[in-house]
Design a protein around this motif. Structure first.
Motif, short mmCIF file in Angstrom:
data_model
loop_
_atom_site.label_atom_id
_atom_site.label_comp_id
_atom_site.label_asym_id
_atom_site.label_seq_id
_atom_site.Cartn_x
_atom_site.Cartn_y
_atom_site.Cartn_z
N ILE A 87 -23.81 141.74 -66.08
CA ILE A 87 -24.33 140.79 -65.08
C ILE A 87 -24.51 139.41 -65.70
O ILE A 87 -24.17 138.38 -65.09
N THR A 88 -25.02 139.37 -66.93
CA THR A 88 -25.23 138.08 -67.59
C THR A 88 -23.90 137.36 -67.82
O THR A 88 -23.79 136.15 -67.60
N ILE A 89 -22.88 138.10 -68.26
CA ILE A 89 -21.56 137.50 -68.47
C ILE A 89 -21.00 136.98 -67.15
O ILE A 89 -20.49 135.86 -67.07
N ALA A 90 -21.10 137.79 -66.09
CA ALA A 90 -20.54 137.39 -64.80
C ALA A 90 -21.22 136.13 -64.27
O ALA A 90 -20.56 135.22 -63.76
N LEU A 91 -22.56 136.07 -64.41
CA LEU A 91 -23.28 134.89 -63.92
C LEU A 91 -22.87 133.64 -64.70
O LEU A 91 -22.70 132.56 -64.11
N ALA A 92 -22.72 133.76 -66.02
CA ALA A 92 -22.36 132.60 -66.83
C ALA A 92 -20.93 132.15 -66.58
O ALA A 92 -20.65 130.95 -66.40
N PRO A 105 -5.20 128.81 -68.61
CA PRO A 105 -6.38 128.09 -68.11
C PRO A 105 -7.68 128.80 -68.52
O PRO A 105 -7.75 130.02 -68.50
N MET A 106 -8.67 128.01 -68.87
CA MET A 106 -9.96 128.59 -69.21
C MET A 106 -10.57 129.32 -68.02
O MET A 106 -11.28 130.32 -68.17
N ALA A 107 -10.29 128.82 -66.81
CA ALA A 107 -10.82 129.47 -65.61
C ALA A 107 -10.26 130.87 -65.44
O ALA A 107 -10.94 131.77 -64.91
N ALA A 108 -9.00 131.11 -65.89
CA ALA A 108 -8.42 132.45 -65.80
C ALA A 108 -9.15 133.42 -66.72
O ALA A 108 -9.45 134.56 -66.34
N LEU A 109 -9.45 132.98 -67.94
CA LEU A 109 -10.20 133.83 -68.87
C LEU A 109 -11.61 134.07 -68.35
O LEU A 109 -12.15 135.18 -68.47
N ALA A 110 -12.22 133.04 -67.76
CA ALA A 110 -13.57 133.20 -67.22
C ALA A 110 -13.56 134.17 -66.05
O ALA A 110 -14.46 135.01 -65.91
N ALA A 111 -12.56 134.10 -65.18
CA ALA A 111 -12.47 135.03 -64.05
C ALA A 111 -12.25 136.45 -64.53
O ALA A 111 -12.79 137.42 -63.96
N GLY A 167 -17.35 141.91 -66.26
CA GLY A 167 -18.80 141.99 -66.20
C GLY A 167 -19.28 142.78 -65.01
O GLY A 167 -20.21 143.60 -65.12
N VAL A 168 -18.65 142.57 -63.86
CA VAL A 168 -19.04 143.33 -62.66
C VAL A 168 -18.72 144.81 -62.86
O VAL A 168 -19.50 145.69 -62.44
N GLN A 169 -17.59 145.12 -63.50
CA GLN A 169 -17.23 146.52 -63.73
C GLN A 169 -18.19 147.22 -64.69
O GLN A 169 -18.32 148.44 -64.65
#
Length: 785
Positions: A145-150, A356-362, A368-370
């Motif tokens: 959850i913490t990873i997903a939120l960040a 893209p950094m956004a791809a790694l973040a997604a 994180g959700v899993q």
């Protein structure tokens, strides 16, 4: 060497054996190489994404992936586990980087590796498994959850805040002012991650053969590149010399924080690694994991990774399971995957720089959700441990990982202590006496409940206090003793019975043991004498019987005294159990029953001659006594495999009833003639000497016939028709040691499942004991033999 054993296969020539082994090794190597490519494709985006989440240099994740594959793969105790940068350590590492800086974090990783090596060398790896799974899963869910939120902030084109609360508070503002290209990249990545493995196969091509993470990041990169979107991309150093940022000694005031960081990284990495190794062991049939060696291997990898400027390393269940499913069988797959990561980054750094950094973040948001597993929560709820899971999760999200783990561990200890000291106190009045029954472990924690119940006993009343306790401390003894003295002073009486162990008696006379006591004598009471006696000489039956009685007196008689004292006043058995006199069939053993449970009738062949048959009337006498006098609610007829009576019946032993020496036996077997006729009436029955299959078929048919014979007795028939008596067919297979029950609907014997709480099929009335089952059910019954 020549093998002369009859029926044995001849041993192949040495040259043929060597060639076969070489082909097998070649196939394994090819399978490992293929699996290593699959895992490599998964490992690269994971390594880069975890580097982004921790705030470490991007190359640190690559270093950890390479070292985890090569060092941990070569030295560790699991042949298939894949190690590398771990999502479970993300929050810990991010906090360390923020507090101490990256180079001191490298030192912490190095020292944590040395701690792991020490723990493995002292062979205490299994101690890490003492942590409750509820705490581990709650910790991982909190991290997820913490990873997903960040990382959701990165997907929206912003930057994550320093805490989960801050990320939640800032999320509405970030959504309102998002960076549209970054959001588009994130949506593409998450959509592919979610739907890739759900795409149906296209001919021989199965999409699941290609890792979803690779497809998602690759597709997002391709779209962003060709569409010329303005998004932040991965920035790798120009050379390896520029990339190296080794460990650095902390400032004088940082050592306390460093020590705490070392302990945290070592603990979390070790627990995650060992749990992952045990889980992966269930996925393959190769060599089992050696936990202490695995811990040493992980320590060595963390030591090298910290020295080279890499992230902390732990076993990764996702990458490990992917490797096994792709065909990994040996360490070669794990080691090669690390090599491919190194080669790819060295030769294709320009391709990596397009991601893209956004791809790694997604990707991290999806992971994180899993990590919040609803299946784990359901399983823990069944075991009443979901509170530990939720407390750990909330603590890890809102207070910090270490605080959450401590909260969960403390709650798990409290719940375990409560379960270990759980006490049940029941009272009832019977025949003018008050009966108080105490079950569980009687400690000072249960004294308030016990004394509250005892104070409700009327003054002057006669009391039976039954102690079914496996432990009693001094506080509990004092409470019972003081109440007993007070109650007897007011004219009452107290009779204390101890069914399990003599804790109260010992405490009153001598110092009680400090811990729960183990029973005396052999714990293998169910084993035959020949397995426990001296096999070097011929056993004496009287000596064996006497030794068995002595063992019973030493280990069991004291525990049974109060039970048998009650049963001496009368019996109320649950069933009349009719079975064969065969010495290999022990009714109380196969039904886990005790004294007073079964009224047992044993004879050769478990026969029930029809009512009015001439000859021995002992079966009829037992039926009448069990049904009329004892009022048993159930009658069970139990046959068994490899029955000597059934074998004699097939060989025609009942045909000549006047042969000297066996006349009584032959006349008795004549009562089973109907069973033989029905068993041999079906077409296709084999001829010749009896086989285990024909014996099985006859023994099961015989049970059905004896159930029908029971209905010829008026006392049985009346009770069945009134609904007060059930008839059950049972079959015991000696080779498998499994019990089978007759299904009244199909007439087929089915094995009793191993799980508890399974309903027992029974028969009621004549419909359940009909003359003959259908041909299909009969064939099914025989095939199951």
């Amino acid at each position: 060497m020549r093998n002369d054993t009859p029926g044995a296969r001849p041993e192949p020539p040495p040259a043929q054996t060597a060639a076969r082994r070489a082909r097998l090794d070649h196939r394994r190597a090819a399978s490992d190489v293929g699996a290593s490519f699959v895992v490599f494709l998964v490992a690269v985006p994971f390594a880069l994404g975890i580097s982004v989440a921790t705030g470490a240099p991007l190359i640190a994740g690559i270093i950890a992936a390479v070292v985890g594959g090569i060092v941990a793969g070569a030295v560790g105790g699991s042949v298939v586990q894949v190690s590398g940068p771990s999502a479970g350590l993300t929050i810990v590492v991010a906090d360390l980087v923020l507090t101490h800086g990256w180079r001191v974090t490298c030192l912490i990783t190095l020292l944590a590796g040395l701690v792991q090596i020490t723990l493995g060398a002292f062979r205490i790896a299994r101690a890490a498994l003492a942590v409750s799974p509820a705490v581990v899963h709650g910790m991982l869910a909190g991290v997820g959850i913490t990873i997903a939120l960040a990382q959701l902030h990165v997907v929206l084109g912003g930057a994550p805040q320093s805490s989960a609360l801050a990320n939640i508070a800032d999320l509405p503002e970030q959504i309102t002012h998002n960076h549209t290209p970054a959001v588009a990249v994130g949506v593409i990545t998450v959509a592919i991650m979610f739907g890739w493995n759900r795409i149906p196969a296209l001919g021989r091509f199965r999409p699941a053969m290609v890792p979803a993470a690779l497809v998602a990041v690759g597709a997002a990169t391709a779209v962003a590149t060709f569409a010329d979107w303005e998004v932040a991309t991965v920035a790798l150093p120009a050379s390896l010399s520029d990339a190296w940022t080794g460990p650095l000694l902390p400032a004088s005031g940082q050592w306390h924080g460093v020590a705490l960081g070392v302990a945290t990284v070592a603990m979390v990495a070790s627990v995650e690694t060992l749990l992952s190794a045990i889980a992966v062991d269930r996925l393959h049939n190769g060599q089992r994991v050696r936990l202490d060696r695995e811990l040493v291997g992980q320590g060595a990898a963390n030591t090298v990774s910290g020295a080279l400027g890499g992230l902390p390393i732990a076993g990764a269940i996702v990458r490990s399971s992917t490797s096994v499913r792709a065909g990994a069988r040996t360490r070669l797959a794990t080691v090669l995957h690390g090599v491919w990561v190194l080669v790819f980054v060295a030769l294709f750094a320009q391709v990596v720089a397009l991601i893209p950094m956004a791809a790694l973040a997604a990707l991290l948001v999806f992971i994180g959700v899993q990590m919040v597993s609803i299946a784990h929560l359901r399983d823990l709820r069944r075991h009443h441990e979901h509170g530990i899971y939720l407390a750990t999760l909330l603590g890890a999200v809102f207070l910090g990982l270490l605080e959450g783990v401590f909260i969960g561990f403390a709650l798990a200890m409290i719940i375990a202590l409560r379960r270990l000291t759980k006490l049940t106190v029941l009272t009832e009045e019977r025949g003018g006496r008050v009966h108080v029954s105490v079950h569980g472990s009687l400690t000072f924690l249960g004294v308030p409940r016990l004394t509250h119940v005892l104070r409700t006993v009327p003054e002057g009343a006669p009391v039976d206090l039954d102690l079914h306790v496996d432990f009693m401390d001094h506080a509990a003894f004092e409470a019972i003793h003081a109440w007993r003295v007070d109650h007897e002073r007011t004219g009452g009486s107290v009779d204390i019975d101890e069914d399990h162990e003599q804790w109260h008696t010992r405490s009153a006379a001598t110092p009680a043991p400090a811990t729960k006591t183990s029973p005396k004598g052999s714990a293998r009471w169910w084993a035959p004498w020949e397995m426990r006696a001296d096999t070097g000489r011929e056993p004496n039956p009287l000596i064996l019987l006497t030794a068995g009685a002595r063992e019973y007196h030493a280990s069991t008689a004291d525990r049974l005294r109060s039970v048998m004292g009650r049963l001496a006043l009368g019996q109320k058995p649950t069933a009349l159990f009719i079975t064969c006199a065969d010495s290999r069939v022990v009714p109380n053993l196969i039904t886990s029953s005790g004294p007073g449970d079964l009224f047992t009738l044993r004879n050769v062949g478990n026969l029930v001659p029809p009512s009015g048959s001439p000859g021995d009337g002992s079966v009829g006498a037992a039926l009448e006594y069990a049904v009329t006098v004892l009022g048993v609610p159930s009658i069970v007829v139990c046959g068994h495999s490899h029955c000597g009576a059934m074998k004699a019946l097939l060989e025609g032993a009942h045909l000549d009833a006047e042969e000297a020496g066996t006349a009584h036996m032959r006349r008795w077997l004549a009562n089973a003639g109907t069973s033989l006729d029905r068993a041999t009436a079906a077409p296709g029955d084999p001829e010749g000497p009896p086989t285990p299959e024909t014996l099985c078929h006859l023994a099961r048919t015989n049970v059905r016939v004896q159930l029908a014979n029971l209905m010829s007795y008026e006392v049985v028939r009346e009770r069945v028709e009134q609904g007060g008596l059930t008839l059950t067919g049972m079959y015991y297979d000696l080779e498998s040691a499994r019990v089978h029950l007759l299904d009244p609907g199909t007439g087929v014997f089915t094995p009793v499942p191993g799980e508890r709480g399974t309903a027992v099929p029974h028969q009621r009335g004549e419909a359940a004991v009909g003359d003959q089952p259908s041909a299909s059910s009969e064939a099914s019954s025989r095939s199951s033999c």
